[in-house]
Design an enzyme around this catalytic site. Structure first.
Site, PDB file in Angstrom:
ATOM      1  N   CYS A 197      18.114 -25.116 -55.112  1.00  0.00           N
ATOM      2  CA  CYS A 197      19.401 -24.586 -54.684  1.00  0.00           C
ATOM      3  C   CYS A 197      20.312 -25.778 -54.432  1.00  0.00           C
ATOM      4  O   CYS A 197      19.857 -26.822 -53.976  1.00  0.00           O
ATOM      5  CB  CYS A 197      19.207 -23.784 -53.396  1.00  0.00           C
ATOM      6  SG  CYS A 197      20.734 -23.141 -52.696  1.00  0.00           S
ATOM      7  N   ASP A 240      33.703 -46.320-100.722  1.00  0.00           N
ATOM      8  CA  ASP A 240      34.425 -47.458-100.146  1.00  0.00           C
ATOM      9  C   ASP A 240      35.597 -46.916 -99.335  1.00  0.00           C
ATOM     10  O   ASP A 240      36.592 -46.462 -99.894  1.00  0.00           O
ATOM     11  CB  ASP A 240      34.907 -48.368-101.284  1.00  0.00           C
ATOM     12  CG  ASP A 240      35.648 -49.593-100.736  1.00  0.00           C
ATOM     13  OD1 ASP A 240      35.752 -49.720 -99.494  1.00  0.00           O
ATOM     14  OD2 ASP A 240      36.107 -50.398-101.559  1.00  0.00           O
ATOM     15  N   ASP A 282      26.101 -18.967 -54.821  1.00  0.00           N
ATOM     16  CA  ASP A 282      26.355 -18.442 -53.473  1.00  0.00           C
ATOM     17  C   ASP A 282      27.165 -17.158 -53.532  1.00  0.00           C
ATOM     18  O   ASP A 282      27.350 -16.495 -52.514  1.00  0.00           O
ATOM     19  CB  ASP A 282      27.103 -19.480 -52.631  1.00  0.00           C
ATOM     20  CG  ASP A 282      26.143 -20.439 -51.937  1.00  0.00           C
ATOM     21  OD1 ASP A 282      24.938 -20.150 -51.927  1.00  0.00           O
ATOM     22  OD2 ASP A 282      26.609 -21.460 -51.410  1.00  0.00           O
ATOM     23  N   ARG A 289      30.857 -30.918 -46.177  1.00  0.00           N
ATOM     24  CA  ARG A 289      30.273 -29.956 -45.245  1.00  0.00           C
ATOM     25  C   ARG A 289      29.852 -30.669 -43.958  1.00  0.00           C
ATOM     26  O   ARG A 289      28.807 -30.377 -43.379  1.00  0.00           O
ATOM     27  CB  ARG A 289      29.067 -29.253 -45.868  1.00  0.00           C
ATOM     28  CG  ARG A 289      28.814 -27.880 -45.291  1.00  0.00           C
ATOM     29  CD  ARG A 289      27.475 -27.312 -45.707  1.00  0.00           C
ATOM     30  NE  ARG A 289      27.349 -25.923 -45.285  1.00  0.00           N
ATOM     31  CZ  ARG A 289      26.218 -25.266 -45.186  1.00  0.00           C
ATOM     32  NH1 ARG A 289      25.079 -25.849 -45.494  1.00  0.00           N
ATOM     33  NH2 ARG A 289      26.183 -24.021 -44.802  1.00  0.00           N
ATOM     34  N   ASP A 313      17.464 -26.963 -50.665  1.00  0.00           N
ATOM     35  CA  ASP A 313      18.914 -26.859 -50.829  1.00  0.00           C
ATOM     36  C   ASP A 313      19.545 -28.253 -50.892  1.00  0.00           C
ATOM     37  O   ASP A 313      18.912 -29.268 -50.551  1.00  0.00           O
ATOM     38  CB  ASP A 313      19.472 -26.062 -49.634  1.00  0.00           C
ATOM     39  CG  ASP A 313      20.823 -25.419 -49.920  1.00  0.00           C
ATOM     40  OD1 ASP A 313      21.430 -25.725 -50.955  1.00  0.00           O
ATOM     41  OD2 ASP A 313      21.267 -24.615 -49.074  1.00  0.00           O
ATOM     42  N   MET A 314      20.799 -28.323 -51.271  1.00  0.00           N
ATOM     43  CA  MET A 314      21.520 -29.593 -51.398  1.00  0.00           C
ATOM     44  C   MET A 314      22.990 -29.245 -51.442  1.00  0.00           C
ATOM     45  O   MET A 314      23.448 -28.670 -52.424  1.00  0.00           O
ATOM     46  CB  MET A 314      21.063 -30.259 -52.709  1.00  0.00           C
ATOM     47  CG  MET A 314      21.381 -31.700 -52.889  1.00  0.00           C
ATOM     48  SD  MET A 314      23.067 -31.991 -53.355  1.00  0.00           S
ATOM     49  CE  MET A 314      22.982 -33.675 -53.852  1.00  0.00           C
TER      50      MET A 314
HETATM   51  C1  DGJ Z   1      23.852 -22.952 -49.451  1.00  0.00           C
HETATM   52  C2  DGJ Z   1      22.924 -21.979 -50.091  1.00  0.00           C
HETATM   53  O1  DGJ Z   1      23.310 -21.714 -51.397  1.00  0.00           O
HETATM   54  C3  DGJ Z   1      22.858 -20.720 -49.252  1.00  0.00           C
HETATM   55  O2  DGJ Z   1      22.047 -19.780 -49.877  1.00  0.00           O
HETATM   56  C4  DGJ Z   1      22.337 -21.079 -47.891  1.00  0.00           C
HETATM   57  O3  DGJ Z   1      21.009 -21.518 -47.994  1.00  0.00           O
HETATM   58  C5  DGJ Z   1      23.200 -22.145 -47.251  1.00  0.00           C
HETATM   59  N1  DGJ Z   1      23.393 -23.269 -48.136  1.00  0.00           N
HETATM   60  C6  DGJ Z   1      22.623 -22.604 -45.963  1.00  0.00           C
HETATM   61  O4  DGJ Z   1      23.303 -23.646 -45.435  1.00  0.00           O
END
Ligand code: DGJ
Length: 728
Positions: A525, A51, A547, A442, A477-478
């Site tokens: 990536c 309790d 990177d 970017r 990539d992104m």
């Molecule tokens: C970020 C990636 O991590 C790099 O290896 C390269 O592909 C650049 N973008 C290109 O814009």
């Protein structure tokens, strides 16, 4: 093996070395009784009732004040009805109330492993996995909850997923639906998280649990550079080889949350899942929502064993590798060699040198398409820039192939520049809050991948490009975080779904890519390692780790990454010196040795490499190919912690039969009058006798593990050694 006691409603999920147990108690509350080294018996004796002040009692408990949801270990916590700890489920009911109160209604046992539609998940056959589904209901909300458990004995792996179904006649709002809730009847644990930033991802951070809530997460729409959706709970005394450790990974590539609460009576609760931040999912009558999969490994023998179990399971049961059973090619990527400044002749020049050094795949990075001459324009226009590449891929790829190279290509499908034909035609296709100008990252905007029409359009362009030539590799990539998260295609009440629908959209397009180009190896990536997670690994067998290509910084990044993810997933390249990111100069041997703790390739203008460097590269590619199986698929041992700044950093791969091992040592800065160093190895056969680098010396496995291998005295900063051990 799943053992079920139907009388007691006791479910024991046994793996080779561990047991996970849950039980429906006398009030049909699903309680968590145990997770840890393998045991037998009903572990609910561990749960105590008392309790306690300020601990409400559910209606079923009558006048029993010792029964409170606030003190019982829950298998999947509700909210608003008496458990004040971290919730797993939050339901917004038609009247506007927010609560969730779940009771057990039944179970189902299945051979093999469940799958999740549209979401990444570990795969298992009837031979190596079983599924338990436990059904719960919230009667007042008319909501059914299905808890899924996948049990992989061999890997000590338990997976979990959750499906919520609205069985009522009116819409219900989901404010939170976690993938995993794990209660511990103890709190003397450390929490380890993997944190950092762009160029320094996944650095381990370890601290004892303190009272209250602690945790990590992402609100960036990606799993993020800053925190990884993988955490560890372990005893204060746990180390690489000792102590019980619990690793929890979320197979999800978007905003996530992993929180641990140390509660008032010194219990702990881990809750992990999609981040509730800006999340609200409308579940119409009859509709279901599936939370992403989470996976747990408990290691009774320290962090090293935990990592090796994750590595095996990820390699064998998560990743879908189009090259299955065949060696992945050693590659050259032109990014750090040329950035945007290249044409077909420059690429061919690099490729020609590379081919002569044993490199097998040329990856053309950013800058080949639309009007892209720098990172301010072109994204969204996925057609070849014929000023740079006359005749398009149709001309370039055969030219590279004649030099003996296969071909790979970079794409960034989720993004658009305002300076692009796509944006000029479809400015409404980006994530954008009405009345606000969206933030740039970017200098690019984010396409609304929650929309099928947007995805289909982008995919159509990319598919045409990939179909125009013999492409064997794609780097997806992104390069920015999501902001202005609002979709023009969804009504106001569904805007809380955009973050998650975006991730589902990415997964869907990746699945299309796999379906239409089953032979293509995809590398994930996101500005380096901003989306390095188990979700992406389901689609992309390898991910560019960071990177930051400096070998010494990479020691730390790859060390942290290794706690969950296998070497075969870690994109790692040798780059030029002084290093582009930090200006450091390291020997070519060291850069090669460090990149070999990953998928291995080069990212520099090889046409400018000195004759000595070319010779070293030739040796490196030959060595990597010769020992590929061991390097990529051997059992991985961390031999030292690069964050402790000892005289060296070392790691080791050991073949499953223990007959071969490769130990790599990388020194820090040098000093005069250095100490004599020895390296203690792990995972060897104590009774076997090993030769080191084919030389005359022979040492027993026991001697190498207990006393160590003497290292030669070397001069200069950052020297490295690769010790190849072979049992006689
Ligand atoms: C970020 C990636 O991590 C790099 O290896 C390269 O592909 C650049 N973008 C290109 O814009």
């Amino acid at each position: 093996m799943i053992a079920i006691d139907k009388q007691k409603l006791l479910f024991s999920l046994h793996t080779r070395n561990t047991t996970y147990q849950l039980k429906a108690d006398r009030h049909s509350v699903l309680v968590h009784t145990y997770y840890g080294p393998r045991v037998s018996g009903d572990m609910s004796y561990l749960i105590r009732y008392a309790d306690r002040a300020c601990a409400p009692n559910p209606e079923e408990a009558g006048l029993d004040r010792t029964y409170s949801l606030d003190t019982i270990p829950q298998e999947y916590s509700g909210c608003g009805v008496g458990d004040f700890r971290l919730p797993s489920l939050e339901l917004e009911l038609p009247g506007g109330s927010v609560s969730a109160s779940l009771r057990y209604t039944g179970f189902e046992l299945r051979e093999g492993k469940y799958a999740l539609e549209g979401l990444p998940a570990f795969r298992g056959t009837a031979e190596d996995a079983q599924t338990l589904v436990v059904f719960l209901e919230d009667a007042a909300a008319q909501v059914k909850v299905e808890l899924y458990y996948g049990v992989f004995e061999r890997y000590d792996l338990i997976t979990r997923a959750v499906r919520v179904v609205n069985e009522g006649k009116r819409a219900v709002g989901l404010r939170q639906c976690a993938s995993l809730c794990l209660d511990f009847l103890r709190s003397d644990l450390d929490l380890v998280t993997f944190d950092g930033c762009h160029m320094m991802e996944r650095c381990p951070s370890r601290a004892p649990l303190r009272p209250g809530v602690q945790g990590v997460g992402s609100v960036r729409g990606t799993s993020s550079h800053q925190h990884n959706p993988f955490v560890v709970l372990c005893g204060h005394d746990a180390n690489e080889d000792y102590g019980v450790c619990y690793g929890a990974m979320l197979l999800y590539s978007g905003s996530f949350q992993a929180q641990v609460e140390r509660s008032q009576y010194d219990n702990a609760r881990l809750v992990m899942g999609v981040n509730p931040y800006q999340f609200r999912w409308t579940l119409g009558p009859g509709e279901a929502f599936t939370a992403p999969e989470a996976a747990l490994v408990c290691s009774p023998q320290g962090l090293g064993q935990m990592s090796r179990q994750f590595h095996r399971a990820i390699r064998e049961r998560l990743v879908r590798d189009p090259l299955e059973g065949r060696r992945r090619p050693v590659l050259i990527n032109n990014w750090e060699a040329t950035y945007f400044n290249f044409n077909a002749d420059k690429l061919a020049e690099i490729a020609e040198t590379a081919a002569g050094l044993g490199i097998e795949l040329f990856v053309m990075d950013d800058g080949w398409f639309g009007g892209r001459s720098d990172d301010n324009g072109g994204l969204g226009d996925w057609w070849v820039n014929t000023d740079k590449l006359p005749g398009g891929l149709e001309a370039l790829v055969p030219r590279l192939q004649k030099l003996g190279m296969r071909f790979g290509i970079w794409i960034e499908p989720e993004m658009v520049n305002e300076d692009s034909a796509l944006y000029r035609e479809h400015p409404d296709w980006v994530l954008k809050i009405p009345g606000r100008a969206p933030a740039r990252g970017r200098n690019q905007l984010v396409l609304d991948f929650s929309r099928g029409d947007v995805r289909r359009h982008i995919y159509g362009q990319i598919k045409a490009g990939l179909s125009s030539a013999d492409v064997s590799y794609v780097k997806w990539d992104m390069n920015r975080s999501l902001t202005d998260v609002y979709s023009a295609a969804l009504p106001p009440e569904r805007q809380g779904e955009v973050y998650h629908r975006y991730v589902l959209g990415v997964y869907e397009m990746l699945e299309w890519l796999r379906r239409d180009f089953p032979h293509i190896l995809i590398e994930g990536c996101a500005g380096g390692g901003g989306r390095f997670d188990g979700g992406m690994l389901y689609y992309t067998p390898q991910i560019w780790c960071s990177d930051n290509t400096d070998a010494i910084d990479r020691l730390r990044i790859q060390y942290g990454t290794s706690f969950c993810y296998p070497m075969s997933a870690v994109g790692a390249h040798v780059s030029a010196v002084p290093n582009e990111e930090n200006g450091r100069i390291t020997p070519m041997e060291t850069r090669g040795a460090v990149a070999m703790a990953g998928t291995f390739g080069y990212e520099m203008d090889l046409s400018k490499a000195s004759p000595e460097d070319r010779e070293t590269i030739r040796r490196q590619t030959a060595f990597f190919k010769e020992h590929y199986e061991l390097i990529q698929y051997g059992d991985y041992y961390r031999l030292s912690d690069p964050f402790r700044d000892g005289p060296y950093t070392a790691w080791e791969q050991v073949s499953p039969d223990g007959r071969e091992a490769l130990a790599t040592v990388v020194a820090g800065g040098t000093r005069a009058a250095p100490s004599f160093l020895t390296l203690r190895l792990k995972g060897l056969d104590p009774d076997a006798v090993y030769r080191v680098n084919g030389g005359e010396e022979r040492y027993s496995g026991s001697a190498l593990m207990e006393a160590g291998c003497p290292l030669p005295v070397m001069g200069g900063d950052y020297w490295s050694l690769q010790l190849y051990l072979e049992a006689e």
